[in-house]
Design a protein around this motif. Sequence first.
Motif, mmCIF file in Angstrom:
data_model
loop_
_atom_site.group_PDB
_atom_site.id
_atom_site.type_symbol
_atom_site.label_atom_id
_atom_site.label_comp_id
_atom_site.label_asym_id
_atom_site.label_seq_id
_atom_site.Cartn_x
_atom_site.Cartn_y
_atom_site.Cartn_z
ATOM 1 N N ILE A 118 -7.661 -23.112 -74.902
ATOM 2 C CA ILE A 118 -7.944 -22.875 -76.320
ATOM 3 C C ILE A 118 -7.857 -21.393 -76.641
ATOM 4 O O ILE A 118 -7.276 -20.980 -77.650
ATOM 5 C CB ILE A 118 -9.325 -23.439 -76.693
ATOM 6 C CG1 ILE A 118 -9.282 -24.977 -76.653
ATOM 7 C CG2 ILE A 118 -9.767 -22.949 -78.072
ATOM 8 C CD1 ILE A 118 -10.607 -25.634 -76.950
ATOM 9 N N ILE A 119 -8.418 -20.568 -75.778
ATOM 10 C CA ILE A 119 -8.395 -19.121 -76.013
ATOM 11 C C ILE A 119 -6.960 -18.603 -76.060
ATOM 12 O O ILE A 119 -6.552 -17.903 -77.004
ATOM 13 C CB ILE A 119 -9.197 -18.388 -74.917
ATOM 14 C CG1 ILE A 119 -10.676 -18.766 -75.001
ATOM 15 C CG2 ILE A 119 -9.013 -16.871 -75.043
ATOM 16 C CD1 ILE A 119 -11.522 -18.210 -73.871
ATOM 17 N N SER A 120 -6.179 -18.945 -75.039
ATOM 18 C CA SER A 120 -4.809 -18.438 -74.982
ATOM 19 C C SER A 120 -3.954 -18.995 -76.118
ATOM 20 O O SER A 120 -3.060 -18.307 -76.633
ATOM 21 C CB SER A 120 -4.174 -18.786 -73.632
ATOM 22 O OG SER A 120 -4.084 -20.187 -73.447
ATOM 23 N N HIS A 121 -4.224 -20.231 -76.548
ATOM 24 C CA HIS A 121 -3.449 -20.808 -77.646
ATOM 25 C C HIS A 121 -3.756 -20.087 -78.956
ATOM 26 O O HIS A 121 -2.835 -19.821 -79.752
ATOM 27 C CB HIS A 121 -3.772 -22.299 -77.778
ATOM 28 C CG HIS A 121 -2.848 -23.018 -78.718
ATOM 29 N ND1 HIS A 121 -1.534 -23.284 -78.406
ATOM 30 C CD2 HIS A 121 -3.044 -23.524 -79.976
ATOM 31 C CE1 HIS A 121 -0.957 -23.919 -79.421
ATOM 32 N NE2 HIS A 121 -1.853 -24.075 -80.382
ATOM 33 N N CYS A 122 -5.008 -19.759 -79.201
ATOM 34 C CA CYS A 122 -5.364 -19.033 -80.420
ATOM 35 C C CYS A 122 -4.731 -17.649 -80.428
ATOM 36 O O CYS A 122 -4.221 -17.199 -81.468
ATOM 37 C CB CYS A 122 -6.884 -18.921 -80.536
ATOM 38 S SG CYS A 122 -7.725 -20.458 -80.962
ATOM 39 N N VAL A 123 -4.758 -16.973 -79.291
ATOM 40 C CA VAL A 123 -4.140 -15.648 -79.204
ATOM 41 C C VAL A 123 -2.633 -15.758 -79.442
ATOM 42 O O VAL A 123 -2.034 -14.935 -80.143
ATOM 43 C CB VAL A 123 -4.445 -14.996 -77.843
ATOM 44 C CG1 VAL A 123 -3.696 -13.679 -77.691
ATOM 45 C CG2 VAL A 123 -5.945 -14.769 -77.683
ATOM 46 N N TRP A 124 -2.021 -16.776 -78.861
ATOM 47 C CA TRP A 124 -0.582 -16.994 -79.063
ATOM 48 C C TRP A 124 -0.263 -17.227 -80.533
ATOM 49 O O TRP A 124 0.669 -16.621 -81.074
ATOM 50 C CB TRP A 124 -0.128 -18.189 -78.225
ATOM 51 C CG TRP A 124 1.285 -18.609 -78.515
ATOM 52 C CD1 TRP A 124 2.428 -17.939 -78.175
ATOM 53 C CD2 TRP A 124 1.700 -19.788 -79.217
ATOM 54 N NE1 TRP A 124 3.536 -18.629 -78.614
ATOM 55 C CE2 TRP A 124 3.116 -19.768 -79.255
ATOM 56 C CE3 TRP A 124 1.020 -20.856 -79.794
ATOM 57 C CZ2 TRP A 124 3.859 -20.779 -79.864
ATOM 58 C CZ3 TRP A 124 1.761 -21.866 -80.397
ATOM 59 C CH2 TRP A 124 3.160 -21.821 -80.426
ATOM 60 N N LEU A 125 -1.030 -18.075 -81.198
ATOM 61 C CA LEU A 125 -0.786 -18.357 -82.612
ATOM 62 C C LEU A 125 -0.868 -17.080 -83.451
ATOM 63 O O LEU A 125 -0.019 -16.825 -84.318
ATOM 64 C CB LEU A 125 -1.809 -19.374 -83.125
ATOM 65 C CG LEU A 125 -1.607 -20.836 -82.751
ATOM 66 C CD1 LEU A 125 -2.808 -21.661 -83.183
ATOM 67 C CD2 LEU A 125 -0.327 -21.390 -83.365
ATOM 68 N N TYR A 126 -1.882 -16.257 -83.190
ATOM 69 C CA TYR A 126 -2.105 -15.077 -84.019
ATOM 70 C C TYR A 126 -1.007 -14.034 -83.845
ATOM 71 O O TYR A 126 -0.537 -13.439 -84.833
ATOM 72 C CB TYR A 126 -3.459 -14.461 -83.704
ATOM 73 C CG TYR A 126 -3.763 -13.239 -84.535
ATOM 74 C CD1 TYR A 126 -4.012 -13.356 -85.906
ATOM 75 C CD2 TYR A 126 -3.783 -11.968 -83.979
ATOM 76 C CE1 TYR A 126 -4.262 -12.240 -86.687
ATOM 77 C CE2 TYR A 126 -4.039 -10.849 -84.749
ATOM 78 C CZ TYR A 126 -4.279 -10.991 -86.102
ATOM 79 O OH TYR A 126 -4.526 -9.875 -86.869
ATOM 80 N N CYS A 154 -8.681 -12.194 -79.642
ATOM 81 C CA CYS A 154 -7.436 -11.428 -79.784
ATOM 82 C C CYS A 154 -7.645 -9.966 -79.394
ATOM 83 O O CYS A 154 -6.776 -9.347 -78.773
ATOM 84 C CB CYS A 154 -6.923 -11.536 -81.218
ATOM 85 S SG CYS A 154 -6.308 -13.186 -81.652
ATOM 86 N N ALA A 155 -8.814 -9.421 -79.753
ATOM 87 C CA ALA A 155 -9.103 -8.030 -79.399
ATOM 88 C C ALA A 155 -9.294 -7.871 -77.896
ATOM 89 O O ALA A 155 -8.887 -6.867 -77.301
ATOM 90 C CB ALA A 155 -10.353 -7.564 -80.143
ATOM 91 N N LYS A 156 -9.907 -8.863 -77.258
ATOM 92 C CA LYS A 156 -10.217 -8.750 -75.833
ATOM 93 C C LYS A 156 -9.032 -9.094 -74.947
ATOM 94 O O LYS A 156 -8.770 -8.401 -73.960
ATOM 95 C CB LYS A 156 -11.385 -9.664 -75.480
ATOM 96 C CG LYS A 156 -11.784 -9.603 -74.010
ATOM 97 C CD LYS A 156 -13.017 -10.443 -73.728
ATOM 98 C CE LYS A 156 -13.409 -10.340 -72.245
ATOM 99 N NZ LYS A 156 -14.630 -11.140 -71.943
ATOM 100 N N PHE A 157 -8.296 -10.160 -75.288
ATOM 101 C CA PHE A 157 -7.251 -10.657 -74.397
ATOM 102 C C PHE A 157 -5.832 -10.322 -74.847
ATOM 103 O O PHE A 157 -4.910 -10.393 -74.035
ATOM 104 C CB PHE A 157 -7.379 -12.180 -74.252
ATOM 105 C CG PHE A 157 -8.658 -12.624 -73.604
ATOM 106 C CD1 PHE A 157 -8.881 -12.408 -72.253
ATOM 107 C CD2 PHE A 157 -9.641 -13.247 -74.352
ATOM 108 C CE1 PHE A 157 -10.061 -12.812 -71.657
ATOM 109 C CE2 PHE A 157 -10.824 -13.659 -73.761
ATOM 110 C CZ PHE A 157 -11.040 -13.438 -72.406
#
Length: 252
Positions: A30-38, A68-71
């Motif tokens: 979920i974390i990586s998918h949200c970062v990818w989307l943004y 997004c800021a962290k990863f």
Amino acid sequence: MILELVVPGRGSLVSSAPPSYKGHRYPVEIISHCVWLYFRFPLSFREVEELMLERGVLVSYETIRRWCAKFGQAYANALRRRRPRPGDKWHLDEVFIKINGELTYLWRAVDQDGNVLDILVQNRRNKAAARRFFRRLLKGIGAVPRVVVTDKLRSYSAAHREVMPSVEHRSHKGLNNRAENSHQPTRQRERALKGFRSTGRAQRFLAAFSSISPHFRPRRHLLTAAEYRTEMTTRFDVWSQITGSTGPPVGA
């Protein structure tokens, strides 16, 4: 998974492992998918929140912002370590962006294949700014180009003579379309974000964006549909490796 990678311009091997997600209650998928989307699409944090809600995932836009800021930069750095060795012909260009209504300059360098080498947000476009960008490029890439191509801004010539006088310098507006075209995705995001709020935020976002977004933008016009799907599958596999995810998020 730990990958042994070669850093462009350096002969030694370095280990690259996915970042630690210790203390996060959401799974890495979920974390990586949200970062990818943004970073991949011109979306706001609230829009990413809405897309995840449609998938049955309840997560606030503030949490997505922190992810997004962290990863974001960690993922971008891992992709940079995976990229091919840069070409020996560098195209440099600068373009203005507005930060709180004030003109600021985004400096960008790409190689002859259009791969982004680095970006730097600065308040000036004088000799000192050009010199700082040249030195940042040389230090970050660890190699010296054969040719540097710029527009006719005199700051480039002055900094070039001081920092890399042995490198051929071609100064002509018509030769630098490759660098100018690489600004287009940034312009799109700038409009979606309605500008940047500070120089630091702009630098942090664009540093991550300039590595993540191009990774998912192969030159599609040169590929058949089958080749494009194969290439994108490979790129998604790389994304899974650097993030440590095993598949799509819940509800996908």
